[in-house]
Design a protein around this motif. Sequence first.
Motif, PDB file in Angstrom:
ATOM      1  N   ALA A 311      86.345  44.423 113.554  1.00 21.26           N
ATOM      2  CA  ALA A 311      86.094  44.577 112.121  1.00 21.26           C
ATOM      3  C   ALA A 311      84.944  45.542 111.855  1.00 21.26           C
ATOM      4  O   ALA A 311      85.028  46.420 110.986  1.00 21.26           O
ATOM      5  N   GLY A 312      83.866  45.397 112.629  1.00 24.51           N
ATOM      6  CA  GLY A 312      82.727  46.299 112.445  1.00 24.51           C
ATOM      7  C   GLY A 312      83.085  47.742 112.695  1.00 24.51           C
ATOM      8  O   GLY A 312      82.676  48.651 111.958  1.00 24.51           O
ATOM      9  N   SER A 313      83.871  47.984 113.740  1.00 21.06           N
ATOM     10  CA  SER A 313      84.248  49.357 114.068  1.00 21.06           C
ATOM     11  C   SER A 313      85.327  49.893 113.128  1.00 21.06           C
ATOM     12  O   SER A 313      85.395  51.097 112.885  1.00 21.06           O
ATOM     13  N   ALA A 314      86.163  49.006 112.580  1.00 20.42           N
ATOM     14  CA  ALA A 314      87.121  49.456 111.567  1.00 20.42           C
ATOM     15  C   ALA A 314      86.371  49.990 110.347  1.00 20.42           C
ATOM     16  O   ALA A 314      86.732  51.048 109.792  1.00 20.42           O
ATOM     17  N   LYS A 329      77.015  40.683 107.071  1.00 24.27           N
ATOM     18  CA  LYS A 329      77.741  40.059 105.974  1.00 24.27           C
ATOM     19  C   LYS A 329      79.004  40.845 105.635  1.00 24.27           C
ATOM     20  O   LYS A 329      80.071  40.257 105.380  1.00 24.27           O
ATOM     21  N   GLU A 330      78.910  42.166 105.633  1.00 23.26           N
ATOM     22  CA  GLU A 330      80.076  42.996 105.313  1.00 23.26           C
ATOM     23  C   GLU A 330      81.151  42.886 106.386  1.00 23.26           C
ATOM     24  O   GLU A 330      82.351  42.857 106.088  1.00 23.26           O
ATOM     25  N   VAL A 331      80.736  42.839 107.645  1.00 20.46           N
ATOM     26  CA  VAL A 331      81.702  42.707 108.732  1.00 20.46           C
ATOM     27  C   VAL A 331      82.387  41.348 108.667  1.00 20.46           C
ATOM     28  O   VAL A 331      83.614  41.243 108.809  1.00 20.46           O
ATOM     29  N   GLU A 332      81.624  40.308 108.423  1.00 23.80           N
ATOM     30  CA  GLU A 332      82.209  38.969 108.351  1.00 23.80           C
ATOM     31  C   GLU A 332      83.140  38.818 107.166  1.00 23.80           C
ATOM     32  O   GLU A 332      84.136  38.064 107.229  1.00 23.80           O
TER      33      GLU A 332
END
Length: 345
Positions: A311-314, A329-332
């Motif tokens: 998710a973080g790398s997307a 928070k944004e990744v989660e």
Amino acid sequence: MTDFLSFGEIMLRLRTNGYERFFQSPSFEATFGGGEANVAVSLSNYGLDAGFISALPDNDIGQNAVNSLRALGVDTSNILRQGERVGIYYLETGANQRPSKVIYDRAASSICEAKVGDFNWPEIFKGAKWLHITGITPALSQDSADLSLECVKEAQKAGLTTSCDFNFRGKLWKYGKTAPEVMKDLVKHIDVGIANEEDCQKSLGISVDVDVESGSGHLDLSKYEELSQKVLDIYPGMSTIAITLRAAVNANINGWSACMRDRKAGFLSSKKYQLTDIVDRVGGGDSFASAFIAGLHLYEDRQQSLEFAVAGSALKHSILGDFNRVNRKEVEALMGGDGSGRVQR
């Protein structure tokens, strides 16, 4: 005293405007970036105590490179100020069927000329938990390869967990050694490996018959299950290997996912994201590495660690520049299914 450290080079990044070809217009966008520096920045953005180990010249360009890291919370106290130049890379951003293009100008940079014995490793590693390195720095020069090996050996001696993104860069291996000649020895001292299929094959000489239908965006996951097992069989000291899976339809549309094998958790695969209208894919692998390291620290569940990394790398593919400017928070939120892109008011 810093918990998470990465060692390598930060470069001046000169990018053409928009989707222009080199010198289509007489200007470049100037920022800073580089695999290992990108990892340190992301770890800091996730709220972890992160630092960067390198060498830079004591001039205005070197100072601005340092400032770019400090501005994002990265500890720079272990950057030696020596040598004469900052490495440079030129980037031409591709679109549709035209790929992006990178040209390196890194010879005789400060980190290329740094030697074994230049860094006080016992002092640097005092109190630290983790060291990250890549296959990029050992490709720069024999001195850089020797220094990289010294770094991971000293980190292990100091009790740190070590990770390495195998990152094969064919344009850099020019000093008489092949990547496997150097990387096979270095990876013996690595606990957590990070790679894609090409990295495993070209950096370590480990491959399986991966059948990727060009342009289809299809990947055979079973082949990567086999590949991950091969890596752990060959390197018994490695506990975990994560492999990114980029199914490229063209420069703007990629399928993005990952898998991992952990000696305790077994083989795991992630959710797949369909990336369209990619803003900047340079640094995508670094953003995965940093989010994977963070995920291993933040979650006990290895599936969660992997999903955090993907998710973080997307999200990185939506951000211009080398640095992944997103927080935990944004990744989660994306992990939880909030990928609509709706305006937050």
